[in-house]
Scaffold this motif. Structure first.
Motif, short mmCIF file in Angstrom:
data_model
loop_
_atom_site.label_atom_id
_atom_site.label_comp_id
_atom_site.label_asym_id
_atom_site.label_seq_id
_atom_site.Cartn_x
_atom_site.Cartn_y
_atom_site.Cartn_z
N PRO A 1 41.62 40.64 33.87
CA PRO A 1 42.44 40.77 35.16
C PRO A 1 43.41 41.76 35.19
N ALA B 1 43.41 39.26 41.20
CA ALA B 1 43.95 40.43 40.26
C ALA B 1 43.89 41.69 41.18
N GLU C 1 39.31 34.90 40.19
CA GLU C 1 40.04 35.30 39.16
C GLU C 1 40.36 36.76 39.17
N LEU C 2 39.18 37.54 39.33
CA LEU C 2 39.34 39.04 39.47
C LEU C 2 39.41 39.36 40.68
#
Length: 355
Positions: free
Chosen positions: A117, A262, A258-259
């Motif tokens: 991330p 980020a 999640e990415l």
């Protein structure tokens, strides 16, 4: 010596950039062979790039002049996420030999983006810094232009879907199963993009233009000891920062929430996004663009490179859409007491296929 372009031509071009090559190695891209040449010299390693003209636009020399004007803006602003450009012995950023236009940058040593991330946060930083430039250039409603083009794609898709769904082929079977989902996603996306806040965000692009890289994909992102570098600047121009963000989220995160979080978190560290901008990004991301492109090709008896990734990642894409809905409805400067969040969730339910 390199394959592809004539060896004598390459040597001449390299000398005009003030280098004597010890070795020239061709490198292919995903789309074409010999897309660039690594030049090893006594002054380090460099990339000699035959300029890729964007189809449907002006000739290559006109385009490279526009790109170089933008590069000079980035250099003046000390933009840290691009390689050093090398000029010719006469001080030019590019040269023309025969029918080909060339430019040269330093060879960026590093590796491809990992799944950490922190690296996606830095990529978000890099895009936000880039999009903060271009204010001195003339602007237009770039996202609205994309919106009109995408509307036309959707109309063609709706006319092709019935015929395509009857085909006894993997593509036909997939669109028979998921075509209605594509239409529901588009319907909900247009509803988001009609919101007054999103409309205002798109209109403000005229007064606040942004420079965009134009091809933010995994091969064009290098992680170096000095941080993230973007390479292959052939499509650098003033354009839609929202479409660039949407394409980056689609191209590099693997639809991993999640990415995605980020990347957007890193972006907002540099350039916070208001509610209208979040709505615009969520709406554009929701549009099943790859499905439209694939359907058009399949309906005409051709294959499209996007279809197999589309088929394999469809469940992940739908989950990413749901996640981005929640992100767009989250706290921003314009959200008060949860009212905006509730309104957004009402217009974009967590089950997009049921619209």
């Amino acid at each position: 010596m390199a394959d592809g372009l004539n060896e004598a031509l390459l040597k001449t071009v390299i000398r005009r950039f003030g280098l004597s090559a010890r070795e020239v190695t061709p490198h292919s891209s995903f789309y074409r062979p010999n897309a660039a040449y690594r030049v090893t010299s006594g002054q380090g390693d460099w990339v000699l790039k035959p300029f890729r003209r964007t189809p449907g636009r002006s000739d290559a020399e006109h385009q490279i002049r526009a790109v170089v004007a933008c590069i000079r803006t980035l250099e003046k602003s000390k933009y840290p996420h691009m390689p050093l450009w090398r000029t010719t012995t006469s001080g030019r950023y590019w040269l023309s030999s025969g029918d080909t236009v060339f430019y040269m940058t330093e060879w960026v040593k590093g590796r491809i983006l990992s799944r950490k991330p922190a690296e996606f946060e830095e990529l978000g930083n890099a895009l936000a810094r880039l999009h903060g430039l271009g204010r001195s250039m003339s602007g237009h409603r770039y996202t609205r232009r994309h919106k009109h083009l995408l509307r036309a794609k959707e109309r063609r898709f709706r006319t092709q879907l019935s015929k395509l769904s009857k085909q006894n082929s993997p593509g036909g079977q997939w669109f028979a199963a998921h075509g209605s989902e594509c239409n529901a996603l588009a319907h909900e996306a247009w509803s988001l993009l009609r919101r007054p806040e999103a409309s205002l965000a798109m209109d403000q692009e005229r007064e606040e233009p942004s420079l965009i890289h134009g091809d933010v994909t995994i091969p064009n992102i290098i992680v170096t000891a000095a941080g993230i570098k973007l390479i292959d600047w052939d499509t650098l121009r003033v354009g839609s920062r929202y479409m660039e963000l949407v394409k980056a989220l689609s191209n590099v995160t693997g639809f991993n929430p999640e990415l995605m979080a980020a990347l957007l978190r890193g972006y907002e560290e540099i350039r916070p996004l208001n509610l209208g901008e979040r709505l615009t990004i969520a709406g554009l991301f929701r549009l099943p663009r790859e499905a439209w492109y694939s359907a058009e090709a399949l309906a005409n008896g051709r294959k499209h490179s996007a279809f197999e990734p589309l088929r394999q990642t469809w469940p992940d894409r739908l989950e990413a859409v749901r996640w981005l809905d929640e992100w767009a409805a989250g706290p921003t400067e314009q959200v008060q007491d949860g009212h905006e969040s509730a309104a957004l969730r009402k217009e974009t339910p967590n089950e997009p296929m049921k619209g």
